[in-house]
Scaffold this active site. Structure first.
Site, PDB file in Angstrom:
ATOM      1  N   LYS A 171       0.837  -1.199   0.000  1.00 58.10           N
ATOM      2  CA  LYS A 171       0.000   0.000   0.000  1.00 58.10           C
ATOM      3  C   LYS A 171       0.872   1.249   0.000  1.00 58.10           C
ATOM      4  O   LYS A 171       2.012   1.208   0.467  1.00 58.10           O
ATOM      5  CB  LYS A 171      -0.859   0.016   1.276  1.00 58.10           C
ATOM      6  CG  LYS A 171      -2.020  -0.954   1.274  1.00 58.10           C
ATOM      7  CD  LYS A 171      -2.834  -0.800   2.547  1.00 58.10           C
ATOM      8  CE  LYS A 171      -3.976  -1.790   2.606  1.00 58.10           C
ATOM      9  NZ  LYS A 171      -4.998  -1.605   1.561  1.00 58.10           N
ATOM     10  N   ARG A 188     -10.468 -11.434   1.809  1.00 56.63           N
ATOM     11  CA  ARG A 188     -11.286 -12.513   1.234  1.00 56.63           C
ATOM     12  C   ARG A 188     -10.563 -13.840   1.283  1.00 56.63           C
ATOM     13  O   ARG A 188     -11.180 -14.897   1.359  1.00 56.63           O
ATOM     14  CB  ARG A 188     -11.705 -12.127  -0.194  1.00 56.63           C
ATOM     15  CG  ARG A 188     -10.548 -11.920  -1.140  1.00 56.63           C
ATOM     16  CD  ARG A 188     -10.915 -11.098  -2.372  1.00 56.63           C
ATOM     17  NE  ARG A 188     -10.962  -9.660  -2.095  1.00 56.63           N
ATOM     18  CZ  ARG A 188     -11.273  -8.749  -3.003  1.00 56.63           C
ATOM     19  NH1 ARG A 188     -11.580  -9.110  -4.235  1.00 56.63           N
ATOM     20  NH2 ARG A 188     -11.294  -7.476  -2.674  1.00 56.63           N
TER      21      ARG A 188
HETATM   22  N1  BES Z   1      -8.169  -3.696   4.381  1.00 57.25           N
HETATM   23  C1  BES Z   1      -8.271  -3.300   3.034  1.00 57.25           C
HETATM   24  C2  BES Z   1      -9.537  -2.508   2.733  1.00 57.25           C
HETATM   25  C3  BES Z   1      -9.565  -1.092   3.219  1.00 57.25           C
HETATM   26  C4  BES Z   1      -8.828  -0.111   2.583  1.00 57.25           C
HETATM   27  C5  BES Z   1     -10.397  -0.730   4.240  1.00 57.25           C
HETATM   28  C6  BES Z   1      -8.905   1.197   3.020  1.00 57.25           C
HETATM   29  C7  BES Z   1     -10.490   0.571   4.664  1.00 57.25           C
HETATM   30  C8  BES Z   1      -9.736   1.544   4.048  1.00 57.25           C
HETATM   31  C9  BES Z   1      -8.282  -4.524   2.126  1.00 57.25           C
HETATM   32  O1  BES Z   1      -7.516  -5.589   2.554  1.00 57.25           O
HETATM   33  C10 BES Z   1      -7.722  -4.088   0.826  1.00 57.25           C
HETATM   34  O2  BES Z   1      -6.587  -3.735   0.788  1.00 57.25           O
HETATM   35  N2  BES Z   1      -8.540  -4.104  -0.217  1.00 57.25           N
HETATM   36  C11 BES Z   1      -8.127  -3.678  -1.499  1.00 57.25           C
HETATM   37  C12 BES Z   1      -8.737  -4.600  -2.510  1.00 57.25           C
HETATM   38  C13 BES Z   1      -8.206  -4.389  -3.900  1.00 57.25           C
HETATM   39  C14 BES Z   1      -6.747  -4.807  -3.962  1.00 57.25           C
HETATM   40  C15 BES Z   1      -9.039  -5.208  -4.853  1.00 57.25           C
HETATM   41  C16 BES Z   1      -8.603  -2.237  -1.686  1.00 57.25           C
HETATM   42  O3  BES Z   1      -9.690  -1.901  -1.207  1.00 57.25           O
HETATM   43  O4  BES Z   1      -7.857  -1.460  -2.250  1.00 57.25           O
HETATM   44 MN    MN Z   2      -5.504  -5.429   1.894  1.00 57.34          MN
END
Ligand code: BES
Ligand code: MN
Ligand code: ZN
Length: 498
Positions: free
Chosen positions: A278, A352
């Protein structure tokens, strides 16, 4: 905090402050007019002078009232003189609690349990009063050197009429249990990732189970998960030095033959994204990626405290998601416990991956329904903002029950479609499915992924990415959706008793 119910005359109750409601058109509630009579019309004077309009959620503290049992009066606006919506009522309570925050007030009498709220009575109102005050005084101090909280409030007396007493007492017990569940969820959420690890969560679950005679805990270690073939869950843990855990809390409050309600909470104690790292800005907030887990623990604690006549299982897959030489790489393929293979196109779509094996595992509990809660997608914030949690599921009755509970609990959710047509976005050339669905409809494709592992279940999914914590200067966990889940369980318990 000490909460109690009083049925005696309100003007006689000794306290630092009494909270009374006033309407927009200068009309007083019953309690307000008694108090007004006791202090030479001070309350109506304020309204006549126009210093408080009585608009919903406005508040004014009258600070000098010699010779009374109550040292101060907090006047709160109730808006129009007609039954309030439950949402407005919660807004009033939050405003009242908020205006006491920076005062020296230690004890308060709340007279707002008897103002008219549409479709609600003293039980619900008492419960909301407890929850609102508890919510407002919560302060994270665990890792501060000064452990004192700002609020001086220590005693909350809820005044009700004699004939509402038994309902109020029931509401009090519910309110305290739910508030403590919310507090636990907030506390766990706010803890940093270096303290709140999967092992720490397992320890918390063990402590919750120890408090109750009809709750037990099971902790699956990585070897146990390997035995079960949980290749998807374990692949996420590969990049972490903290061992993953699959925590189970088993509460037996119902008849032995009754199928359990299974609650599954995503427990990523820190989500750096893994190799699909990230960006740095705001990454600290990914310590909140275990808020689903925290809500499950808080809800099970509340259910046990209330000794609900239900069987409930809480399942928490817990892991970190970090980059490492051994971590998942984009393109890696793993076999899940269900036998289905998954191509990991983005290691940051890890929630997931741990949930799918937990859903398969949940089948072993022979559940009545399964509800999972997860800070699953940033896309949920794009779609719905930070007001409701996202709801998706394969069972209309279950979704409907959750929607009703969310309205009662004032813990909103909004349903998104989970149509078959979206499934093709998860197509993979090399495995049974990919773990991401591209740019579009991120919350839906995440749920579509989960749905493939919930085919044999009555299942609903709550995406709490936008609601589990607040960002910005008031950064902190909210404890949502503990109130919603507790309401759902209370509704289910009422059906059992009926
Ligand atoms: N934990 C995150 C989702 C999230 C991001 C929650 C920001 C709250 C604020 C999750 O594991 C994630 O990183 N999801 C990705 C999915 C994507 C790679 C398809 C996302 O939301 O960017
Ligand atoms: Mn994630
Ligand atoms: Zn995550």
């Amino acid at each position: 905090m000490d909460y109690s119910i009083e049925t005696g005359p309100v003007e006689k109750l000794q306290c630092d402050c009494i909270i009374v409601g006033v309407y927009q058109d200068r009309q007083l509630t019953a309690a307000a007019s008694i108090i007004n009579g006791n202090c030479q019309g001070a309350v109506s004077q304020v309204l006549e002078r126009g210093d408080l309009s009585g608009k919903l959620g406005e508040a004014l503290l009258l600070n000098w009232l010699p010779g009374q049992a109550f040292a101060r009066i907090l006047m709160v606006g109730l808006g129009e003189n007609k039954p309030m919506t439950s949402k407005s009522y919660c807004k009033v309570l939050a405003a009242a609690a908020e205006s006491l925050k920076k005062t020296a007030i230690q004890s308060v009498v709340v007279t707002l349990a008897d103002c008219a709220v549409a479709d609600a009575g003293p039980q619900w109102q008492t419960r909301q009063i407890v929850q609102a005050f508890s919510d407002s005084v919560y302060q994270y101090v665990f890792t501060k050197s000064d452990k004192h909280t700002d609020s001086k409030l220590a005693k909350i007396i809820i005044a009700v009429s004699q004939n509402a007493q038994s309902q109020a007492l029931a509401g009090l017990a519910e309110g305290i249990a739910i508030a403590e569940g919310v507090n636990l969820a907030k506390q766990l959420g706010d803890l940093p990732g270096n303290i709140c690890t999967p092992t720490y969560l397992a320890g918390q679950a063990t402590e919750i189970a120890a408090k109750s005679t009809n709750m037990t805990v099971t902790i699956l270690e990585e070897e146990d998960m390997a035995q079960l073939g949980m290749g998807s869950l374990l692949s996420v843990a590969r990049g972490s030095r903290q061992p993953a855990k699959l925590i189970g809390l088993h509460y037996q409050g119902g008849e032995p033959h009754c199928k359990p309600i299974v609650l599954i909470g995503k427990g990523i104690t820190f989500d750096a994204g893994g190799i699909s790292l990230k960006p740095g800005l705001g990454m600290d907030e990914m310590k909140y990626d275990m808020c689903g887990a925290a809500a499950v623990l808080g809800t099970l604690q509340a259910a046990a405290q209330l000794q609900l006549p239900l069987n409930i299982v809480g399942l928490v897959p817990a892991s970190e998601n970090l980059p490492d030489g051994n971590a998942n790489k984009p393109g890696d393929i793993w076999t899940s416990m269900s036998g289905k293979t998954i191509e990991i196109l983005n290691t940051d779509a890890e929630g997931r991956l741990i949930l799918c094996d937990t859903l398969t595992y949940a089948e072993r509990m022979n559940p009545d329904v399964v509800i999972d809660l997860a800070t699953l997608t940033g896309a949920c914030l794009v779609a719905l903002g930070r007001i409701p949690s996202g709801l998706l599921g394969n069972d209309d009755d279950l979704c409907h029950d959750l929607q009703l509970a969310s309205e009662t609990a004032n813990d909103s959710i909004w349903r998104l479609p989970l149509w078959e047509e979206y499934q093709e976005l998860l197509q993979s050339n090399f495995a049974d499915m990919a773990n991401i669905g591209g740019k579009d409809a991120g919350t839906i494709t995440a749920a579509c992924f989960l749905a493939r592992f919930a085919e044999n279940l009555r299942w609903a999914h709550l995406d709490i990415a936008g609601t589990a914590w607040r960002t910005g200067p008031a950064k902190g966990a909210t404890g949502r959706p503990v109130p919603l889940l507790c309401q759902y369980l209370l509704d289910r318990a009422a059906q059992v008793s009926a």
